[in-house]
Design an enzyme around this catalytic site. Structure first.
Site, PDB file in Angstrom:
ATOM      1  N   GLY A 113      -5.281 -16.110  18.654  1.00  0.00           N
ATOM      2  CA  GLY A 113      -4.710 -15.494  17.464  1.00  0.00           C
ATOM      3  C   GLY A 113      -4.173 -16.550  16.529  1.00  0.00           C
ATOM      4  O   GLY A 113      -4.249 -17.755  16.792  1.00  0.00           O
ATOM      5  N   VAL A 156      -2.979 -19.902  18.127  1.00  0.00           N
ATOM      6  CA  VAL A 156      -2.663 -19.835  19.553  1.00  0.00           C
ATOM      7  C   VAL A 156      -3.980 -19.880  20.319  1.00  0.00           C
ATOM      8  O   VAL A 156      -4.915 -19.125  20.008  1.00  0.00           O
ATOM      9  CB  VAL A 156      -1.889 -18.555  19.901  1.00  0.00           C
ATOM     10  N   LYS A 204       0.394 -22.727  21.637  1.00  0.00           N
ATOM     11  CA  LYS A 204       0.638 -22.533  20.210  1.00  0.00           C
ATOM     12  C   LYS A 204       0.682 -23.893  19.538  1.00  0.00           C
ATOM     13  O   LYS A 204       1.542 -24.715  19.829  1.00  0.00           O
ATOM     14  CB  LYS A 204       1.943 -21.766  19.996  1.00  0.00           C
ATOM     15  N   ASP A 221      13.883 -12.493  15.326  1.00  0.00           N
ATOM     16  CA  ASP A 221      12.598 -12.021  14.798  1.00  0.00           C
ATOM     17  C   ASP A 221      11.958 -11.027  15.765  1.00  0.00           C
ATOM     18  O   ASP A 221      10.799 -11.177  16.156  1.00  0.00           O
ATOM     19  CB  ASP A 221      11.665 -13.206  14.552  1.00  0.00           C
ATOM     20  N   GLY A 262      -0.925 -17.189  13.413  1.00  0.00           N
ATOM     21  CA  GLY A 262       0.247 -16.720  12.677  1.00  0.00           C
ATOM     22  C   GLY A 262       0.696 -17.757  11.674  1.00  0.00           C
ATOM     23  O   GLY A 262      -0.015 -18.734  11.384  1.00  0.00           O
ATOM     24  N   GLY A 263       1.889 -17.548  11.128  1.00  0.00           N
ATOM     25  CA  GLY A 263       2.410 -18.464  10.129  1.00  0.00           C
ATOM     26  C   GLY A 263       2.622 -19.862  10.673  1.00  0.00           C
ATOM     27  O   GLY A 263       2.524 -20.850   9.954  1.00  0.00           O
ATOM     28  N   TYR A 264       2.939 -19.966  11.976  1.00  0.00           N
ATOM     29  CA  TYR A 264       3.205 -21.276  12.589  1.00  0.00           C
ATOM     30  C   TYR A 264       1.908 -22.039  12.831  1.00  0.00           C
ATOM     31  O   TYR A 264       1.838 -23.239  12.664  1.00  0.00           O
ATOM     32  CB  TYR A 264       3.953 -21.055  13.897  1.00  0.00           C
TER      33      TYR A 264
END
Length: 986
Positions: free
Chosen positions: A654, A661, A675, A771, A656-658
C-alpha cells in the site's frame, strides 16, 4: 600481460641472484625443482606487495612460510597460506606446482577475480580449500580433472553460474562445499541429456553436500539420494521448487537434511519418514501442504523443524508425544496450523530441550501438574490462544526446573489484573548464553583473561559456525562439552605437518547466538599454556585442522567463516638486492599506508554505525530540535537486508502520505511489513523518530509490534509484524471480498479499544495516539485487530493532565476532534472521539465523509428523530438484520458518547472497553484471562479461572432523558465487571 611477464622474468633472475649473494654452498645448487620455484615466484609477483612472508632462498631448504615439501626436499607438495592477508588474483602460475597435494588459501578476502583454468593441471591435488575469499566468476570445467581430490571447499566467495557437470568426475571427494556464493541453475545429474552422462550422482565417495545460501533452482534431483555415503545434505536458502522427491527414501546413510527456506511445494512424501538414519530434518519456510506425516519411525531424530508451511489444520500430533523419541532435543512447528490444546506428554520427552509452536491456534490451558523432562529449557507459544496454566514445572524427583516459557500475544497476557506481569508475556528473547566467568581476580589490561586458568594472554580467536545444529539455542552446558571435544579432536588430528596439542582449559567459548538463518555462531578463544600467545606453528595447525574438517564434532557440520589468525613474522636476513628493493618499495609502502588509513577510517565509521545506528543523525527541516531517537528495544537493519527481504522493493502492500509499505521476508522466514519513507514525504524525521521511540517502548497484543528499523541519512524504514488481512478500512469498503459479519466487526472494535486503552491508562508514561482511524487498525491472520501508525503520537505527563499543545492541526479529516480543532489542545479524549467515529464507520460500512456528509452527525440525527429504525436505514445492508435491537442500542450509545462535542462528556477508553466487553458477552467479559499471584521464593502461582466466569457482572440498561435533538441528550450507565477470585492451587 606483457608487464606481468617481464616481472616474472625479473623475479627468476632475482631468485638466482639471491642464491649467489647468500654464498652458501647448499644454495648454490637449489634443491627445489626449477618449475616449482618459477611457479612460486609467479605467485609472489602477483601478490606483492601484500605478501608479508619469509620467501627468501630455496623454498624447500629454507622452509618458506606456508610451503611444505616432500621428504627429499625437492618438490613442493603443500601451500598453506590460510589468513595471510593475500591480495590480488590467483595467477595461472599455480598450474606449475604439478605435484601439489594441498592448496589452502582460505580467509584471504583480498584474493579476487576468476579461478584460473590452470588449477586443472594439479592432478595430484587432494585438498582444494579456497574458502572465505572474494573469488568471482564460474567454476572452471578443468576442475573435473582433479580426480585425486578428497576435499573441495570454495564456500564464502562471490562465485556465479551453474555447477559444471564434469565435477561429477571427482569420485574421491568426501567434502564438497559450494555454500554462501551466488551459484544458480539446476543441479547436474548423469541422467540429464545435456550433462554428457556425468553429474553429482557420480560422486560416490561424497559424504557432505553443502550448497546452502545460493540461488540454485529447479527440482531437487532424486538421483543424489542414492549416493551410498551421503550423510549431510545442506540445501537451505536457495530457490528449489517442486516436491521433495520420493527417492529420498533410498538414502542408506543420510543423517542431516536441510531444505529450509526454499520454494518446495506439494505433500511431504511419506518416504522421508522411512530414512531411519536421520538425526536432523529442517524443512522450515517452504510451501509444503497436506497432512503432516508420521515421523515416529525416525527414532534417532534429534531436531525436527517443519515450521512456516501450509499444512492442513490438525491437532498436536500423537507421534510428537511418543517416548520412543529418546534423542529428540528440538521440536519446532511454528505456523503449521495446529489447533486444540497442547498435551503435557510432550513436556516429558526424555531429551527435549526446546519446543517451538508459536503462531498456531493452540488454546486452553497448559498443564504442569505432572513432572517434566529435566532437559526442558524453552517453550515458545507466542501468538496462540493460551488462556491459562495450572501447576508449575517440576522435575520427576519434585525439584524445581528453570524453563523459559514465552506467551507473547496470547490471551493470558492481556489480562490487566495480572500482577505481577508474567515475564513470558514479552517478546521471546532467544539468545540466553552467558559465558562462564570463573573465579579469577587478576586483571589483564590489554590482554585477555582465560577464566579457566586465570592467565593473561593474547589468544587465537576463531568464529565457528554450526551449520545444522540439533539444538535451537546454545547453552553453557553445550559450551563445556564442545570445549572438551575440540581439545581432544584437534590433538588427535595432529600430524607431523600440523602439530597441535590442546587441553580443555585452553579453549574458552566466549559468545554464542542463533543467527537469522537458523545457525549457531560461536566465538572461540584458544589460549597458550604459558607465555603471551601460541607458537606460530601451533596456531597455524589449529586453523588448518579445523578449516579442512579433519574431524567431525558431535554438534554436526560446521564452518569457519573468518578468524583473527595471523602468523607472527620471522626475522629475515636481508641481501644487498633486497635492500635496494626495500628502497624502491618505500614509495609503494607510503601509498599503502595512506590507503590503509582511509580504509581504517571507513571501517571505524561502519563499526560505530553498527553499535550506534544514529551516529550520523542529521536533523531535517521538520525536525525542530534535532534530537536523536532514544530506543528501549528495536533491531537495526541494513538497507541491503531490507532490499533483499522485499525482492528489491517489488512487493508493494500500500501507499500513504509517509511512503510505500512493502511485504518482506526476513532470512529467518518471518513475514514483515516495511514502511519506507518517500524522499519528498510531507512527514519526516519527527514522525520517524516519534513512531520508533513509542513502539520500542510499548508491548500489547492489540498494538502492532515493531520488529526493527533502518536509518541511513536519506533513507528511513520501519519494520513491523506482518498483518495479512490488511486494514479495517479495506475490509469495510475498499477491498471487500467477503463482507465482515457483525460479530467480527464487534470483535475488531473491542480489540482496537483494548490497544488504545493500554496507551492511555497502562503505558508509562501514557501515550496519545493522535491519528486513530480505520486505516490505522490492522488485522492479522486471525482477524485480531491491532492499532498501528504512531507517527503523530505524543508522550503525556504522569500527573493526570494528558494534554499536548500543538501549533498546527494534525490528523485525518472526518476523525478530528472538534474541540481539538478549536483549541489546538490534544488530549486523550481526542483519541476517544476518533475512536467513536471508527465505531460508526464499522456500523455503516462507509467512510466518515462518504458522499460529502458527516456520517457520525447523520447517525446521531437519525437516532434523535427516528430512533433505531432511522439508524438501521443508514447501516451496512450486510449486517442490518443480524444485530438485535438491544445490542444495536448499547453499541450506538457507546459510540455517541465517544463523539460528544466536548471531551468532558466522553468516557475514557478503559470505560469504553468495559462497556463493549459487556455487550459482546451479554453481560459478561468478552474474553477470559487468568490472574496469577507469585508467592514466596519458589513463586508458585495461584491460578484463577480462564473462562468468562472470571467476572461477575451486573448489567444496567441505559436511561434516556428524551430525544430533544441535542447531542448530549442521553445518559448511559455501562455494565462493569468485578473480578472474583474463584480459588487457587499451587
Amino acid at each position: 600481460m606483457a608487464t606481468r611477464g617481464v616481472l616474472r622474468a625479473v623475479s627468476v633472475v632475482l631468485v638466482l641472484s639471491l642464491l649467489l649473494l647468500n654464498g652458501l654452498p647448499q644454495q648454490a645448487f637449489a634443491a627445489t625443482r626449477a618449475a616449482d620455484i618459477i611457479a612460486l615466484n609467479g605467485l609472489s609477483s602477483e601478490w606483492s606487495p601484500s605478501l608479508n612472508l619469509n620467501w627468501a632462498g630455496d623454498p624447500c631448504l629454507n622452509s618458506w612460510t606456508g610451503v611444505s615439501c616432500d621428504s627429499t626436499n625437492t618438490t613442493v607438495i603443500a601451500l598453506n597460506l590460510d589468513g595471510y592477508n593475500l591480495r590480488g588474483q590467483l595467477p595461472p602460475d599455480i598450474g606449475g606446482l604439478t605435484n601439489l597435494q594441498t592448496l589452502e588459501l582460505s580467509a584471504n578476502d583480498g584474493l579476487t577475480g576468476n579461478l584460473p583454468k590452470e588449477l586443472g593441471n594439479l592432478l595430484n591435488l587432494q585438498v582444494l580449500s579456497l574458502q572465505w575469499c572474494n573469488f568471482t566468476g564460474t567454476l572452471p570445467v578443468e576442475l573435473g580433472n582433479l580426480i585425486q581430490l578428497t576435499f573441495f571447499g570454495v564456500n564464502g566467495n562471490r562465485m556465479t553460474g551453474q555447477i559444471p557437470p564434469v565435477l561429477g568426475n571427482l569420485q574421491n571427494v568426501t567434502w564438497f562445499d559450494l555454500s554462501i556464493n551466488q551459484f544458480s541453475g539446476p543441479l547436474p545429474v548423469s541422467t540429464d541429456p545435456t550433462s554428457g552422462g556425468v553429474g553429482l550422482d557420480n560422486m560416490t565417495a561424497v559424504m557432505h553436500f553443502h550448497f546452502n545460501n545460493n540461488s540454485f533452482s529447479g527440482q531437487i534431483p532424486g538421483e543424489i539420494f542414492s549416493l551410498p555415503n551421503l550423510i549431510h545434505l545442506i540445501f537451505d536458502h536457495n530457490k528449489f521448487t517442486g516436491n521433495i522427491p520420493t527417492a529420498v527414501g533410498n538414502s542408506p546413510k543420510l543423517e542431516i537434511i536441510r531444505m529450509d527456506f526454499n520454494q518446495l511445494s506439494d505433500v511431504m512424501p511419506s518416504e522421508l519418514t522411512t530414512v531411519a538414519t536421520l538425526t536432523d530434518v529442517n524443512l522450515r519456510s517452504n510451501q509444503l501442504s497436506g497432512a503432516v506425516p508420521d515421523f515416529s519411525g525416525l527414532t534417532k531424530l534429534q531436531a525436527l523443524d517443519i515450521g512456516y508451511n501450509s499444512f492442513d489444520p490438525h491437532v498436536f500430533p500423537s507421534w510428537a508425544q511418543n517416548g520412543t523419541f529418546s534423542q529428540l532435543m528440538t521440536l519446532s512447528m511454528p505456523n503449521t496450523s495446529i489447533i486444540g490444546s497442547l498435551p503435557d506428554a510432550v513436556f516429558r520427552l526424555p531429551a527435549i530441550n526446546t519446543l517451538d509452536v508459536r503462531s498456531n491456534q493452540i488454546n486452553g490451558s497448559l498443564d504442569f501438574t505432572g513432572p517434566v523432562s529435566e532437559t526442558l529449557t524453552t517453550i515458545v507459544l507466542d501468538d496462540n490462544q493460551i488462556s491459562g496454566f495450572s501447576g508449575q514445572p517440576l522435575l520427576q524427583n519434585g525439584g524445581n526446573i528453570d524453563i523459559n516459557i514465552s506467551l507473547y500475544d496470547n490471551p493470558i497476557c492481556q489480562n490487566r489484573y495480572l500482577q505481577p506481569r508474567l515475564a513470558g508475556c514479552d517478546r521471546f528473547a532467544q539468545d540466553r548464553f552467558q559465558a562462564a566467568k570463573g573465579n579469577c581476580t587478576n586483571r589483564c589490561g590489554s590482554k585477555t583473561l582465560n577464566p579457566k586458568s586465570c592467565i593473561c594472554a593474547t589468544p587465537l580467536s576463531l568464529n565457528l559456525m554450526l551449520t545444522a545444529p540439533s539444538m535451537a539455542y546454545f547453552t553453557n552446558e553445550d559450551a563445556t562439552v564442545l570445549e572438551k571435544e575440540l581439545a581432544e579432536d584437534i590433538t588427535n588430528s595432529s600430524t607431523s605437518i600440523d602439530k597441535a596439542s590442546l587441553k580443555p582449559d585452553q579453549i574458552y567459548i566466549q559468545n554464542a547466538f542463533t543467527t537469522t538463518d537458523m545457525r549457531i555462531s560461536l566465538t572461540i578463544l584458544v589460549f597458550p599454556v604459558t607465555g603471551d600467545s601460541l607458537e606460530q606453528g601451533e596456531r597455524n595447525a589449529i586453523v588448518h585442522i579445523i578449516r579442512q574438517h579433519k574431524f567431525d564434532i558431535s554438534y554436526g557440520p560446521y564452518n569457519l567463516p573468518e578468524d583473527t589468525f595471523r602468523v607472527l613474522k620471522k626475522g629475515v636476513t636481508l641481501t644487498t638486492v633486497a635492500i635496494v628493493f626495500i628502497g624502491l618499495g618505500g614509495g609503494i609502502a607510503l601509498l599503502l599506508c595512506i590507503g590503509i588509513t582511509l580504509y581504517a577510517i571507513r571501517e571505524r565509521r561502519n563499526t560505530i554505525l553498527a553499535l550506534d545506528p544514529f551516529a550520523n543523525w542529521v536533523a531535517g527541516s521538520d525536525d525542530k530540535n534535532g534530537r536523536r531517537p532514544e530506543l528501549k528495544r528495536a533491531r537495526p537493519f541494513s538497507l541491503t537486508e531490507l532490499k533483499e527481504a522485499t525482492n528489491n522493493w517489488s512487493q508493494v502492500l500500500g501507499e500513504g502520505g509517509y511512503g510505500k509499505v512493502y511485504r518482506g521476508t526476513l532470512k529467518n522466514g518471518e513475514l514483515v511489513a516495511i514502511k519506507k519513507a518517500n524522499k519528498d514525504s510531507m512527514q519526516g524525521l519527527n514522525e520517524f523518530r516519534n513512531e520508533l521511540e513509542l513502539l520500542s517502548r510499548v508491548h500489547h497484543r492489540n498494538l502492532v509490534d515493531l520488529v526493527g528499523f533502518c536509518y541511513k541519512s536519506s533513507e528511513q524504514c520501519l519494520v513491523y509484524e506482518f498483518m495479512s488481512n490488511g486494514t479495517l478500512r479495506e475490509r469495510l469498503y475498499e477491498k471487500v471480498e467477503t463482507p465482515l459479519s457483525w460479530e467480527t466487526r464487534l470483535d475488531i472494535i473491542i480489540n482496537a479499544a483494548r490497544g488504545l486503552a493500554y496507551l492511555h491508562d497502562h503505558a508509562s508514561p501514557p501515550i496519545i495516539h493522535g491519528d486513530i482511524k480505520s486505516a490505522n487498525i490492522l488485522l492479522n491472520h486471525k482477524m485480531v485487530a491491532k492499532v498501528a501508525d504512531f507517527g503523530l503520537g505524543k508522550v503525556t505527563a504522569l500527573d493526570g493532565e494528558s494534554i499536548d499543545y500543538s501549533d498546527e492541526i494534525k490528523g485525518t479529516m472526518g476523525y478530528l476532534d472538534p474541540e481539538y480543532v478549536q483549541t489546538q489542545i490534544h488530549t486523550d479524549k481526542s483519541d476517544v472521539f476518533s475512536f467513536g467515529v471508527v465505531m460508526v464507520e464499522a456500523l455503516t460500512g462507509k467512510s466518515p465523509t462518504h458522499g460529502g456528509k458527516d456520517r457520525t452527525r447523520e447517525i446521531r440525527n437519525a437516532f434523535d428523530t427516528e430512533g433505531l429504525a432511522g439508524v438501521r436505514s443508514l447501516m451496512d445492508p450486510f449486517i442490518q438484520g443480524s444485530i438485535p435491537d438491544h445490542e444495536l442500542h448499547l453499541y450506538l450509545m457507546a459510540a455517541l458518547r465517544c463523539t460528544e462535542a466536548f471531551g468532558e462528556g466522553r468516557p475514557t477508553m478503559t470505560e469504553v472497553v468495559k462497556e463493549l466487553e459487556s455487550l459482546a458477552n451479554g453481560g459478561g467479559l468478552a474474553s477470559g484471562g487468568i490472574s496469577i499471584r507469585m508467592h514466596g521464593e519458589n513463586k508458585s502461582p495461584d491460578v484463577y479461572s480462564d473462562t468468562a466466569s472470571l467476572v461477575n457482572t451486573s448489567t444496567s440498561t441505559s436511561s434516556e432523558k428524551g430525544k430533544d435533538g441535542h447531542g448530549n441528550a442521553f445518559h448511559y450507565s455501562g455494565a462493569y465487571g468485578v473480578l472474583r477470585r474463584l480459588g487457587s492451587r499451587s
